[in-house]
Design an enzyme around this catalytic site. Structure first.
Site, PDB file in Angstrom:
ATOM      1  N   GLY A 151     129.568  47.876 -12.625  1.00  0.00           N
ATOM      2  CA  GLY A 151     129.915  47.473 -14.002  1.00  0.00           C
ATOM      3  C   GLY A 151     129.864  45.966 -14.164  1.00  0.00           C
ATOM      4  N   GLY A 209     129.655  43.894 -17.588  1.00  0.00           N
ATOM      5  CA  GLY A 209     130.709  44.044 -18.586  1.00  0.00           C
ATOM      6  C   GLY A 209     131.531  42.775 -18.764  1.00  0.00           C
ATOM      7  N   GLN A 210     132.589  42.901 -19.569  1.00  0.00           N
ATOM      8  CA  GLN A 210     133.418  41.732 -19.909  1.00  0.00           C
ATOM      9  C   GLN A 210     133.983  41.070 -18.655  1.00  0.00           C
ATOM     10  OE1 GLN A 210     137.109  42.553 -21.967  1.00  0.00           O
ATOM     11  NE2 GLN A 210     137.396  40.426 -22.581  1.00  0.00           N
ATOM     12  N   ILE A 241     124.857  50.209 -14.774  1.00  0.00           N
ATOM     13  CA  ILE A 241     123.941  51.259 -15.255  1.00  0.00           C
ATOM     14  C   ILE A 241     122.884  50.646 -16.180  1.00  0.00           C
ATOM     15  CG2 ILE A 241     125.312  51.923 -17.295  1.00  0.00           C
ATOM     16  CD1 ILE A 241     124.666  54.869 -16.545  1.00  0.00           C
ATOM     17  N   TYR A 288     141.851  57.795 -21.682  1.00  0.00           N
ATOM     18  CA  TYR A 288     141.702  56.591 -20.843  1.00  0.00           C
ATOM     19  C   TYR A 288     142.891  56.488 -19.891  1.00  0.00           C
ATOM     20  CZ  TYR A 288     141.323  51.512 -19.892  1.00  0.00           C
ATOM     21  OH  TYR A 288     141.221  50.267 -19.308  1.00  0.00           O
ATOM     22  N   LYS A 341     143.271  56.637 -15.824  1.00  0.00           N
ATOM     23  CA  LYS A 341     143.807  55.487 -15.080  1.00  0.00           C
ATOM     24  C   LYS A 341     144.929  55.925 -14.134  1.00  0.00           C
ATOM     25  CE  LYS A 341     141.061  52.273 -16.304  1.00  0.00           C
ATOM     26  NZ  LYS A 341     140.124  51.741 -15.295  1.00  0.00           N
TER      27      LYS A 341
HETATM   28  P1  NAD Z   1     133.256  46.786 -19.993  1.00  0.00           P
HETATM   29  O1  NAD Z   1     133.164  47.976 -20.872  1.00  0.00           O
HETATM   30  O2  NAD Z   1     133.062  45.440 -20.592  1.00  0.00           O
HETATM   31  O3  NAD Z   1     132.199  46.923 -18.801  1.00  0.00           O
HETATM   32  C1  NAD Z   1     132.024  48.125 -18.102  1.00  0.00           C
HETATM   33  C2  NAD Z   1     130.608  48.132 -17.519  1.00  0.00           C
HETATM   34  O4  NAD Z   1     130.438  49.376 -16.852  1.00  0.00           O
HETATM   35  C3  NAD Z   1     129.514  48.040 -18.592  1.00  0.00           C
HETATM   36  O5  NAD Z   1     128.655  46.938 -18.320  1.00  0.00           O
HETATM   37  C4  NAD Z   1     128.775  49.371 -18.490  1.00  0.00           C
HETATM   38  O6  NAD Z   1     127.375  49.264 -18.681  1.00  0.00           O
HETATM   39  C5  NAD Z   1     129.095  49.802 -17.063  1.00  0.00           C
HETATM   40  N1  NAD Z   1     129.017  51.242 -16.856  1.00  0.00           N
HETATM   41  C6  NAD Z   1     129.392  52.225 -17.711  1.00  0.00           C
HETATM   42  N2  NAD Z   1     129.118  53.434 -17.166  1.00  0.00           N
HETATM   43  C7  NAD Z   1     128.576  53.194 -15.948  1.00  0.00           C
HETATM   44  C8  NAD Z   1     128.095  54.025 -14.916  1.00  0.00           C
HETATM   45  N3  NAD Z   1     128.077  55.370 -15.026  1.00  0.00           N
HETATM   46  N4  NAD Z   1     127.622  53.452 -13.786  1.00  0.00           N
HETATM   47  C9  NAD Z   1     127.599  52.109 -13.663  1.00  0.00           C
HETATM   48  N5  NAD Z   1     128.016  51.259 -14.631  1.00  0.00           N
HETATM   49  C10 NAD Z   1     128.512  51.810 -15.755  1.00  0.00           C
HETATM   50  O7  NAD Z   1     134.639  46.886 -19.215  1.00  0.00           O
HETATM   51  P2  NAD Z   1     135.539  45.701 -18.625  1.00  0.00           P
HETATM   52  O8  NAD Z   1     136.392  45.200 -19.714  1.00  0.00           O
HETATM   53  O9  NAD Z   1     134.712  44.743 -17.872  1.00  0.00           O
HETATM   54  O10 NAD Z   1     136.494  46.551 -17.670  1.00  0.00           O
HETATM   55  C11 NAD Z   1     136.290  46.661 -16.275  1.00  0.00           C
HETATM   56  C12 NAD Z   1     137.425  47.472 -15.694  1.00  0.00           C
HETATM   57  O11 NAD Z   1     138.676  46.837 -15.997  1.00  0.00           O
HETATM   58  C13 NAD Z   1     137.560  48.903 -16.251  1.00  0.00           C
HETATM   59  O12 NAD Z   1     138.034  49.757 -15.238  1.00  0.00           O
HETATM   60  C14 NAD Z   1     138.627  48.759 -17.315  1.00  0.00           C
HETATM   61  O13 NAD Z   1     139.312  49.968 -17.560  1.00  0.00           O
HETATM   62  C15 NAD Z   1     139.535  47.737 -16.667  1.00  0.00           C
HETATM   63  N6  NAD Z   1     140.381  47.052 -17.636  1.00  0.00           N
HETATM   64  C16 NAD Z   1     139.825  46.202 -18.547  1.00  0.00           C
HETATM   65  C17 NAD Z   1     140.643  45.567 -19.470  1.00  0.00           C
HETATM   66  C18 NAD Z   1     140.094  44.627 -20.509  1.00  0.00           C
HETATM   67  O14 NAD Z   1     140.849  44.200 -21.407  1.00  0.00           O
HETATM   68  N7  NAD Z   1     138.816  44.266 -20.447  1.00  0.00           N
HETATM   69  C19 NAD Z   1     142.029  45.795 -19.436  1.00  0.00           C
HETATM   70  C20 NAD Z   1     142.548  46.689 -18.512  1.00  0.00           C
HETATM   71  C21 NAD Z   1     141.710  47.292 -17.586  1.00  0.00           C
HETATM   72  N1  SER Z   2     141.740  46.332 -22.904  1.00  0.00           N
HETATM   73  C1  SER Z   2     141.821  47.673 -22.441  1.00  0.00           C
HETATM   74  C2  SER Z   2     141.633  48.630 -23.566  1.00  0.00           C
HETATM   75  O1  SER Z   2     142.089  48.305 -24.639  1.00  0.00           O
HETATM   76  C3  SER Z   2     143.164  47.928 -21.792  1.00  0.00           C
HETATM   77  O2  SER Z   2     142.960  48.692 -20.676  1.00  0.00           O
HETATM   78  O3  SER Z   2     141.070  49.664 -23.366  1.00  0.00           O
END
Ligand code: NAD
Ligand code: SER
Length: 316
Positions: free
Chosen positions: A11, A14-15, A38, A143, A147
């Site tokens: 991933g 992603g962000q 992906i 979600y 988790k």
């Molecule tokens: P995001 O949605 O920005 O990025 C996720 C990435 O995963 C994307 O680039 C997507 O293309 C990729 N992806 C999706 N399905 C896939 C697959 N089958 N195989 C490979 N890649 C795949 O998410 P994020 O914000 O970077 O979050 C990363 C992790 O942190 C996640 O587990 C999320 O639940 C957790 N998280 C994020 C936040 C937040 O505020 N950003 C808060 C709490 C937890």
């Molecule tokens: N930023 C995330 C969401 O809102 C928290 O896990 O899904």
């Protein structure tokens, strides 16, 4: 850990992944970091190796870990809360089967694994203020269900197979490089972009919705510091409460108005995301992370606002 990590990030586009990759490369060097997602990247990732990898393809995960001699995985591939609620079946597959495939390869090839959990792992019956590290976890979103199950699965792999699994419960993460992927806390990112572009924001959560948040540099250091922590000091593993600030939409608006007095905001509440937000804590207690591996965030609401606005004004 003692050996130099040879790291796979899933991933990675992603962000969080797009910024984590930069810090891992700074710390361990390009040759020790392999980015995967992906999706394909839009541009060259400053010379960082990239493989297109679907975490649901167990053989591809296994082959990638084996052929690149990976010994540490940051598993970030997942669907976030609002996107997950729109497609619960897919959310279960990506968030659970994806994690299972990563853990299986980690078990087989002796990798340590970082997996982010979330404030979403809590639910309406959780104590909402100063939510303790160990407490009731009965989330009502798909979600959150994935988790909590993910936290338990990671702990199981550690106890049953000795796999070095570690994780944090991230709050909403605010950043300015890659847009968020469809979560409930996305408003706290969008608001800065709209403030700079239009001087106005229409918020999808109610004015008094309190949620934990964190600025991206702290989120990245939480992940890396936890993975570098002495395992003997870790009583908890999956997953540590971590937070840096807790605020409402009205409070972030006021913080922006300190730097942009003309900024205005109105509300068009999205019932789906409001219901999710209402089921999450107002503020988490992160003392276990502080005690066990020295968690110590650097940004509060106002220092984050100053940095977000300065960066976005230069760029947009
Ligand atoms: P995001 O949605 O920005 O990025 C996720 C990435 O995963 C994307 O680039 C997507 O293309 C990729 N992806 C999706 N399905 C896939 C697959 N089958 N195989 C490979 N890649 C795949 O998410 P994020 O914000 O970077 O979050 C990363 C992790 O942190 C996640 O587990 C999320 O639940 C957790 N998280 C994020 C936040 C937040 O505020 N950003 C808060 C709490 C937890
Ligand atoms: N930023 C995330 C969401 O809102 C928290 O896990 O899904």
């Amino acid at each position: 850990m003692n050996r130099t990590p040879n790291i796979l990030v899933t991933g990675a586009l992603g962000q969080i992944g797009s910024e984590l990759i930069r810090e891992l490369v700074k710390k361990y060097g390009k040759n020790n970091v392999l980015a995967s997602d992906i999706k394909k990247p839009f541009s060259q990732m400053n010379g960082v190796d990239f493989v297109q990898l679907d975490c649901l393809d167990s053989q591809a995960v296994q082959k990638t870990v084996d052929s690149h001699q990976i010994n540490q995985i940051y598993h970030l591939a997942a669907l976030l809360s609002a996107v997950a609620e729109a497609n619960p079946q897919k959310a279960w597959k990506v968030n659970m089967d994806g994690l299972f495939n990563i853990l299986e390869s980690a078990r087989e090839f002796n990798c340590s694994v970082f997996t982010p959990s979330s404030i979403g792992a809590f639910g309406p019956s959780t104590p909402p203020d100063q939510t303790p590290q160990d407490t009731i976890q009965r989330p009502t979103s798909i979600y959150g269900v994935t988790k909590v199950a993910g936290e338990l699965l990671c702990d199981y792999y550690h106890k049953r197979f000795g796999t070095d699994t570690r994780g944090v419960r991230y709050p909403g993460i605010i950043s300015n490089l890659t847009p968020p992927g469809g979560g409930t806390t996305d408003y706290a990112v969008d608001i800065y972009y709209e403030a700079v572009k239009k001087g106005h924001y229409t918020c999808f959560l109610k004015p008094d919705t309190n949620l934990d948040m964190m600025y991206m540099p702290d989120a990245i250091s939480a992940a890396i510091n936890l993975m570098e922590a002495d395992p003997d000091k870790l009583f908890h593993r999956n997953a540590f409460n971590v937070t840096a600030m807790s605020f409402t939409p009205e409070e972030i608006k006021k913080s922006i108005q300190k730097y942009m007095p003309e900024f205005s905001m109105d509300y068009e509440v999205d019932p789906v995301r409001q219901a999710i937000a209402d089921s999450w804590p107002n503020s988490m207690n992160d003392s276990a992370a502080k005690e066990e591996w020295g968690w110590n965030p650097g940004y509060n609401l106002d220092t984050m606002t100053r940095d977000m606005l300065t960066t976005l004004k230069k760029r947009l």
